[in-house]
Every structure is written in C-alpha cells, then in structure tokens.
Scaffold this motif. Structure first.
Motif, short mmCIF file in Angstrom:
data_model
loop_
_atom_site.label_atom_id
_atom_site.label_comp_id
_atom_site.label_asym_id
_atom_site.label_seq_id
_atom_site.Cartn_x
_atom_site.Cartn_y
_atom_site.Cartn_z
N GLU A 1 0.72 -1.38 0.14
CA GLU A 1 -0.01 0.02 -0.16
C GLU A 1 0.57 1.20 0.26
O GLU A 1 0.46 1.75 -0.40
CB GLU A 1 -1.32 -0.01 0.80
CG GLU A 1 -2.13 -1.51 0.78
CD GLU A 1 -2.96 -1.19 2.08
OE1 GLU A 1 -2.65 -0.77 3.63
OE2 GLU A 1 -4.75 -1.73 2.31
N ALA A 2 2.24 1.36 0.61
CA ALA A 2 3.18 2.12 0.63
C ALA A 2 3.81 2.41 -0.36
O ALA A 2 4.65 2.95 -0.70
CB ALA A 2 3.76 2.34 2.14
N HIS A 3 4.72 1.04 -0.61
CA HIS A 3 5.60 1.06 -1.95
C HIS A 3 5.06 0.80 -2.81
O HIS A 3 6.40 0.77 -4.27
CB HIS A 3 6.44 0.23 -1.40
CG HIS A 3 7.50 0.81 0.37
ND1 HIS A 3 6.81 -0.27 1.46
CD2 HIS A 3 7.60 1.89 0.64
CE1 HIS A 3 7.34 0.91 2.76
NE2 HIS A 3 7.87 1.62 2.40
N CYS A 4 4.56 0.21 -2.95
CA CYS A 4 4.26 0.08 -5.01
C CYS A 4 3.16 0.79 -5.52
O CYS A 4 1.99 1.18 -5.43
CB CYS A 4 3.17 -0.91 -4.44
SG CYS A 4 3.14 -1.86 -6.89
N GLU A 5 3.60 1.38 -6.29
CA GLU A 5 2.88 2.43 -7.32
C GLU A 5 1.73 2.12 -8.22
O GLU A 5 0.67 2.86 -8.51
CB GLU A 5 4.30 3.52 -7.95
CG GLU A 5 4.67 2.29 -9.56
CD GLU A 5 6.21 1.43 -8.98
OE1 GLU A 5 6.21 1.79 -7.42
OE2 GLU A 5 6.86 1.00 -9.99
N ILE A 6 1.72 0.84 -8.74
CA ILE A 6 0.98 -0.09 -9.43
C ILE A 6 -0.26 -0.13 -8.30
O ILE A 6 -1.09 -0.01 -8.83
CB ILE A 6 1.70 -1.11 -10.05
CG1 ILE A 6 3.09 -1.28 -10.69
CG2 ILE A 6 0.21 -2.07 -10.53
CD1 ILE A 6 3.77 -2.38 -11.07
#
Length: 63
Positions: A48-53
C-alpha cells in the motif's frame, strides 16, 4: 497482508515454469522477485505504501 493484485502462475503462453512466478493482475505482467517481496509485504515493505502500481489501481474513497 498480501496485495490483492498478486497471483502466482506456473505457466504462460504455452510455457511451463519450474517454479510459479509472481504475476500482477493490475499491470497484467509478471514481476521480478524484488517486486514480489513488496507484493507480499516482506522485509518491512508494504504494498500500500511502496507499490506505485497498487496505488494507481486501488480505489481511494472520496472525502
């Protein structure tokens, strides 16, 4: 919690893999093992915090 867009496939395009590979249903492609660590929230990573996709595809509730 694992990303809801993560799946593991053991075949694609008529090819069979020795080990299942991480597949992002949001991006519609296989992802590298480091990306799968983010998808699986390993090593203090959070999709939720680290994946731009994920962030591009998740529905954000309106205020």
């Amino acid at each position: 919690m694992t990303c809801p867009y993560l799946e593991y496939h053991d075949e694609a395009d008529g090819r069979q893999f020795d080990q299942p590979r991480a597949y992002c249903t949001a991006a519609e492609r296989f992802v590298q093992p480091m990306r799968a660590d983010v998808c699986n929230d390993r090593y203090a990573l959070e999709h939720e915090a680290h994946c731009e996709i994920y962030r591009e595809h998740v529905e954000v509730p309106e205020p």
